[in-house]
Design a protein around this motif. Structure first.
Motif, short mmCIF file in Angstrom:
data_model
loop_
_atom_site.label_atom_id
_atom_site.label_comp_id
_atom_site.label_asym_id
_atom_site.label_seq_id
_atom_site.Cartn_x
_atom_site.Cartn_y
_atom_site.Cartn_z
N THR A 127 -15.06 3.82 -6.45
CA THR A 127 -14.75 4.54 -7.68
C THR A 127 -16.05 4.81 -8.45
O THR A 127 -17.12 4.74 -7.86
CB THR A 127 -13.78 3.68 -8.53
N LEU A 128 -15.92 5.08 -9.75
CA LEU A 128 -17.09 5.48 -10.52
C LEU A 128 -17.52 4.44 -11.54
O LEU A 128 -18.63 4.50 -12.07
CB LEU A 128 -16.81 6.78 -11.28
N CYS A 129 -16.62 3.53 -11.88
CA CYS A 129 -16.88 2.59 -12.99
C CYS A 129 -15.74 1.59 -13.03
O CYS A 129 -14.86 1.62 -12.16
CB CYS A 129 -16.94 3.37 -14.31
N GLY A 130 -15.73 0.76 -14.07
CA GLY A 130 -14.66 -0.22 -14.18
C GLY A 130 -13.30 0.42 -14.41
O GLY A 130 -12.32 0.09 -13.74
N ALA A 131 -13.26 1.35 -15.36
CA ALA A 131 -11.96 1.95 -15.71
C ALA A 131 -11.33 2.68 -14.52
O ALA A 131 -10.10 2.61 -14.32
CB ALA A 131 -12.15 2.91 -16.89
N ASP A 167 -7.71 1.93 -13.09
CA ASP A 167 -6.68 2.99 -13.00
C ASP A 167 -6.13 3.09 -11.57
O ASP A 167 -4.92 3.22 -11.36
CB ASP A 167 -7.27 4.35 -13.39
N ASN A 168 -7.02 3.03 -10.61
CA ASN A 168 -6.57 3.14 -9.22
C ASN A 168 -5.82 1.89 -8.75
O ASN A 168 -4.88 1.99 -7.96
CB ASN A 168 -7.74 3.48 -8.30
N ALA A 169 -6.20 0.74 -9.29
CA ALA A 169 -5.45 -0.50 -8.97
C ALA A 169 -4.02 -0.39 -9.49
O ALA A 169 -3.06 -0.77 -8.81
CB ALA A 169 -6.16 -1.71 -9.59
N ILE A 170 -3.90 0.13 -10.71
CA ILE A 170 -2.57 0.27 -11.32
C ILE A 170 -1.70 1.22 -10.49
O ILE A 170 -0.55 0.92 -10.14
CB ILE A 170 -2.71 0.80 -12.78
N LYS A 171 -2.28 2.37 -10.13
CA LYS A 171 -1.52 3.35 -9.33
C LYS A 171 -1.10 2.76 -8.00
O LYS A 171 0.04 2.90 -7.56
CB LYS A 171 -2.41 4.56 -9.03
N LEU A 172 -2.05 2.08 -7.36
CA LEU A 172 -1.78 1.56 -6.02
C LEU A 172 -0.73 0.45 -6.06
O LEU A 172 0.15 0.37 -5.19
CB LEU A 172 -3.09 1.04 -5.41
N ALA A 173 -0.80 -0.40 -7.08
CA ALA A 173 0.19 -1.48 -7.21
C ALA A 173 1.59 -0.90 -7.36
O ALA A 173 2.56 -1.40 -6.77
CB ALA A 173 -0.16 -2.36 -8.42
N LEU A 218 -26.84 2.49 -11.29
CA LEU A 218 -26.08 3.74 -11.22
C LEU A 218 -24.63 3.41 -11.54
O LEU A 218 -24.17 2.30 -11.24
CB LEU A 218 -26.17 4.37 -9.83
N PRO A 219 -23.90 4.37 -12.12
CA PRO A 219 -22.48 4.10 -12.40
C PRO A 219 -21.69 4.09 -11.10
O PRO A 219 -21.75 5.06 -10.33
CB PRO A 219 -22.06 5.26 -13.31
N PHE A 220 -20.95 3.02 -10.86
CA PHE A 220 -20.25 2.89 -9.59
C PHE A 220 -19.19 1.81 -9.73
O PHE A 220 -19.30 0.92 -10.58
CB PHE A 220 -21.25 2.47 -8.51
N GLY A 221 -18.18 1.88 -8.90
CA GLY A 221 -17.14 0.85 -8.89
C GLY A 221 -16.45 0.80 -7.55
O GLY A 221 -16.72 1.63 -6.66
N CYS A 222 -15.58 -0.18 -7.42
CA CYS A 222 -14.87 -0.31 -6.15
C CYS A 222 -13.55 -1.03 -6.41
O CYS A 222 -13.49 -1.96 -7.23
CB CYS A 222 -15.72 -1.13 -5.18
N LEU A 223 -12.52 -0.58 -5.73
CA LEU A 223 -11.27 -1.32 -5.71
C LEU A 223 -11.13 -1.89 -4.31
O LEU A 223 -11.02 -1.14 -3.34
CB LEU A 223 -10.09 -0.39 -6.04
N MET A 224 -11.18 -3.21 -4.23
CA MET A 224 -11.07 -3.88 -2.93
C MET A 224 -9.61 -4.24 -2.73
O MET A 224 -8.98 -4.84 -3.60
CB MET A 224 -11.96 -5.13 -2.94
N ALA A 275 1.02 7.00 5.94
CA ALA A 275 1.46 7.71 4.73
C ALA A 275 0.21 8.11 3.95
O ALA A 275 -0.81 7.42 4.02
CB ALA A 275 2.33 6.79 3.87
N ILE A 276 0.31 9.21 3.23
CA ILE A 276 -0.88 9.67 2.49
C ILE A 276 -1.21 8.72 1.35
O ILE A 276 -0.32 8.28 0.63
CB ILE A 276 -0.62 11.10 1.96
N LEU A 277 -2.49 8.40 1.22
CA LEU A 277 -2.96 7.61 0.08
C LEU A 277 -3.26 8.59 -1.06
O LEU A 277 -4.23 9.36 -0.97
CB LEU A 277 -4.24 6.84 0.47
N PRO A 278 -2.40 8.60 -2.08
CA PRO A 278 -2.56 9.66 -3.09
C PRO A 278 -3.57 9.30 -4.19
O PRO A 278 -3.26 9.32 -5.36
CB PRO A 278 -1.14 9.82 -3.64
N LEU A 279 -4.76 8.95 -3.79
CA LEU A 279 -5.84 8.61 -4.73
C LEU A 279 -7.07 9.42 -4.34
O LEU A 279 -7.30 9.62 -3.14
CB LEU A 279 -6.21 7.13 -4.64
N GLY A 280 -7.87 9.81 -5.29
CA GLY A 280 -9.09 10.55 -4.92
C GLY A 280 -10.00 10.82 -6.10
O GLY A 280 -9.56 10.92 -7.24
N LEU A 281 -11.28 10.90 -5.80
CA LEU A 281 -12.31 11.19 -6.81
C LEU A 281 -13.41 11.99 -6.13
O LEU A 281 -13.81 11.62 -5.01
CB LEU A 281 -12.92 9.88 -7.34
#
Ligand SMILES: Cc1ncc(COP(=O)(O)O)c(C=O)c1O
Length: 447
Positions: A114-118, A122-128, A284-290, A302-308
């Motif tokens: 991802t790009l940052c903490g937020a 956001d992606n963790a919330i969607k994925l959960a 650099l601004p960066f993030g990750c959802l593990m 199934a399609i993973l409906p997340l993207g940046l």
């Protein structure tokens, strides 16, 4: 100091004030430090005044400032390829994913960059929600998870209150008392807080809750330590009800608390980890959802409906990979654990000198001093969510800290101690001497 440097600094500040907006502050009368360069644990302004950075920027510059290994890694990557779409791959993206899978416990093996903490949150919330088919996200009141609409709605911190009318639905907050202000005996704290948590789950309906989202160790809300054994109980309750456990390691991750991740101090394994800040140490601004293999496999067919657009940005991946190597090569995580203990010992001594120190809480190098007007009544030096007129004393303390050459995060009655993980004992002594002088101002208001 020459006239030239005075006018240069003044012009820089003026341009910033005239043409840029400042976060979380009144725009008028801002008084920023114009930083010319930074090295290790120090920032330097245009007058060559040195500031000891005792909050590692925003608790993100874990490796310290000005590390040229990052500059070189980033430059090399830029020279090869600066950007590819997330549907192409690069060597560095795969290498970083593999390294993170090695660092993370259990089957947390899949990285969504991802790009940052937020954006991690956001992606963790969607994925959960996608994974469980349930909708509620439960978080602690004393928490901050970011400023995007999703992440600020998840945050319990009062930073969400001015934008409350815009909050996203299906977030539930709960209270988790902390030892210093718990009046019913330490032995009852775990039992009562777990019972409270279980009641909250029952009231909300476990069939509606997708995930519990918690900071690995509490950060900017006030470093409120979890009762011992609490996170293990939360893990058990989540498993019982098919609720996911997401740990927000944006601030507590990457060595800050003396382990790779804060939750490792509590012997649990979450289902997802939200990362940012120390992942690149802010270079650099960066993030990750593990994400666990179990969750990731749901999207095999199934399609993973997340993207940046900038997911897995090659240059950010290069900065992150080099940062992780620096943590290991320089033994920074071990140093954070050692220096955290040293800070604890030294603050214990400060307590004897300063009646305004009510409490000090830290996990490794993520800590804060809580100042009070009275040790018996524990009346805070500035209350929770203090209004400007309730900050008079603390503003003087903060101004003194800065005058004496320190940059750190002061919020309400809390003074944060979270220096870069490369900090030495001498630098901690230097920092605590500054804090001690500043706290003397608060001592005068003890009743
Ligand atoms: C625990 C925690 N989560 C999330 C965030 C948000 O990170 P960012 O500002 O990179 O969006 C922060 C920022 O301070 C944080 O402390």
């Amino acid at each position: 100091m020459s006239e030239k440097t005075i006018s240069q600094a003044a012009e820089i500040i003026q341009n910033n004030q005239d043409y840029t907006l400042f976060s979380w502050s009144k725009q008028k009368n801002s008084n920023p430090i114009a930083v010319k360069y930074a090295k290790g644990v120090y920032l330097y302004d245009y007058d060559e005044k040195r500031y000891l950075d005792f909050s590692s920027g925003l608790m993100n510059v874990n490796i310290g400032h000005g590390n040229q290994r990052i500059t070189e890694a980033v430059t090399r990557q830029m020279q090869e390829v600066a950007y590819v779409t997330p549907s192409c791959v690069t060597k560095v993206r795969g290498d970083l994913g593999k390294k993170l899978a090695e660092i993370c416990p259990g089957d947390l093996n899949k990285a969504f960059f991802t790009l940052c903490g937020a954006t991690s949150i956001d992606n963790a919330i969607k994925l959960a929600r996608l994974y469980t088919g349930k909708h509620k996200i439960v978080t602690r009141y004393q928490s901050y998870h970011g400023a995007s609409i999703g992440a600020i709605s998840a945050s319990g911190d009062p930073r969400r209150i001015p934008v409350d009318a815009q909050q996203a639905p299906n977030f539930v907050h709960f209270d988790l008392p902390y030892l210093y202000r718990w009046e019913y005996g330490e032995e009852n704290l775990l039992k009562e807080t777990v019972a409270q948590f279980e009641r909250m789950i029952a009231y909300e309906g476990p069939g509606t809750i997708a995930a519990i989202l918690l900071e690995g160790e509490s950060g900017s809300s006030g470093c409120f330590q979890y009762p011992k054994g609490y996170l293990q109980k939360v893990r058990e309750i989540c498993d019982k009800h098919g609720i996911l456990l997401i740990m927000d390691e944006v601030m507590s991750g990457f060595g800050r608390t003396g382990n790779w991740f804060g939750f490792q101090n509590h012997d649990i394994v979450p289902d997802m980890i939200a990362m940012a800040k120390g992942l690149t140490s802010g270079y650099l601004p960066f993030g990750c959802l593990m994400v666990s293999d179990k969750i990731a496999s749901k999207f095999d067919d199934a399609i993973l409906p997340l993207g940046l657009t900038y997911s897995a940005h090659p240059v950010c991946c290069a900065a992150a990979l080099e940062t992780l190597k620096i943590y290991e090569d320089d033994g920074l995580i071990e140093n954070a654990a050692r220096m955290g203990k040293y800070v604890e010992e030294k603050v214990e001594l400060l307590k004897q000198k300063h009646p305004s120190i009510g409490n000090f809480r830290t996990a490794g190098l993520l800590g804060c001093i809580e100042l009070v007007k009275n040790r018996t009544t524990k009346e805070p030096m500035a209350p929770f969510n203090a209004k400007p007129d309730e900050m008079v004393v603390m503003n003087k303390v903060a101004a003194k800290i800065r005058e004496l050459g320190m940059y750190t995060f002061v919020r309400w009655g809390y003074i944060f101690i979270a220096p870069p993980l490369c900090v030495t004992k001498e630098q901690i002594d230097e920092g605590l001497a500054i804090i001690s002088q500043a706290i003397a101002i608060a001592d005068e208001h003890v009743n």
